[in-house]
Write an enzyme that holds these catalytic residues in place. Structure first.
Site: not given
Length: 358
Positions: A35, A255
């Site tokens: 899956k 950042y």
């Protein structure tokens, strides 16, 4: 020319992990859980690589089963969530899909549609997500027996909530509940064994086990890595260094200025970020590797890039490939640094990263 950021898929490692699951499953047969696009590895690629050894696949939903058929594969496919619309039962009959029934309205659809697919019943033994409570099973079985189309019940499935934690008593309690609930129907098959259950000594896996993450080399056990359990990494995530520079003592990177150099440090920028599915919360000291040498991330992961400390790889230069996870750095290690699990990392790699197999 595209950047060389790639997820390389080792199909031999996949097959080795499947064989390991079969060995641990003992007398139980082993359906391969593919899956979530084969846990991010590519469902057609993964299912095809296992087609000569896996007698059955398991997926979450019908669109994943359709993808297996589109790859030219014909093994039965178990739909762990069952169907999401009444008309899907017709596809199940024609395409040899085996839906799991877990709620009353699925029984209603089955009665109204007149279809007779092979089906499984989900037993809720305490996880309380999906499934019929044990006390409801006699009534559910009676409904199935009365259906004129005669859906062919294969057996019962369950799912463990705490099998990843060896100290938890819940798995034994759920197993006992499952055995008691299904005992009136001894000729029907049973399936409860997720990846973690394969590593619990003495744990019954009944007729069918359902390995998932262990097929891809990730650990299903708290406090253990895939290699700790004898599993091989299937995905190697790589990206190139696109620049290097020396950051002076006292200067920051990225950042928020989240990392500040304590001394002059040679660093590199790597062409991968959270836009590719690399976890944003993997911060300073998360391991990576270059040329087989372990290095570390520094500062914040941004959308398209991340920074690494090259102190341990002084010869590294632009164009060299950095392993974000693979054989040198395990995906479970990175997951731990990011406060998550390998399942999320593997399934989270985005379509911007091409998969190649070997």
């Amino acid at each position: 020319m595209p950047r060389s950021t790639t997820a390389r898929i080792d199909l031999d490692a996949l097959r080795n992990n499947y064989r390991a699951a079969c060995e641990r499953a003992g007398s139980a047969k082993t359906m391969a859980v593919v899956k979530a696009d084969g846990y991010g590895h590519g469902i057609a690629r993964i299912a095809s690589a296992l087609s000569d050894v896996a007698p059955k696949y398991a997926v979450a939903c019908i669109e994943e089963a359709v993808a297996i058929r589109a790859a030219g594969l014909f093994q039965p496919v178990v739909l762990l969530q069952g169907v999401h619309a009444a008309d899907d039962f017709a596809d199940c009959v024609h395409r040899n899909f085996e839906p799991v029934l877990h709620v009353e309205h699925q029984l209603d659809w089955l009665e109204q549609g007149g279809y007779a697919p092979d089906v499984w019943l989900k037993v809720n033994t305490g996880m309380n997500r999906l499934g019929f409570r044990p006390d409801d099973l006699p009534a559910v079985m009676a409904r199935l027996e009365k259906m004129s189309a005669g859906a062919k019940l294969q057996g019962f499935v369950g799912h463990f909530a705490c099998a990843d934690d060896a100290s938890s008593p819940m798995t034994a309690a759920q197993t006992a509940t499952f055995e008691t609930a299904t005992s009136p129907w001894p000729l029907l098959m049973k399936s409860v064994g997720n990846s973690a259950a394969h590593f619990i000594p003495g744990q019954p896996l009944f007729d069918w086990s359902r390995p998932g993450i262990m097929l891809y080399g990730g650990s299903p056990i708290v406090g253990k890595t895939g290699p700790d359990l004898g599993l091989e990494p299937v995905m190697t995530l790589e990206a190139p260094l696109i620049t290097t520079r020396v950051v002076k003592a006292g200067e920051s990177v990225g950042y928020g200025g989240a990392w500040v150099a304590e001394r002059d440090t040679r660093m590199g920028m790597v062409a991968i970020g959270y836009g590719d599915g690399y976890p944003r919360h993997a911060g300073t000291d998360t391991p990576a590797a270059i040329g087989g040498r372990r290095i570390r991330l520094i500062g914040r992961v941004s959308m398209d890039m991340l920074a690494v400390d090259l102190s341990n790889a002084p010869e590294a230069g632009e164009g060299d490939l950095v392993e974000l996870w693979g054989r040198t750095v395990g995906v479970d290690e990175v997951a731990s640094c990011a406060g998550t699990i390998s399942y999320e990392l593997l399934t989270g790699i985005t379509s911007r990263v091409p998969r190649t197999s070997y």
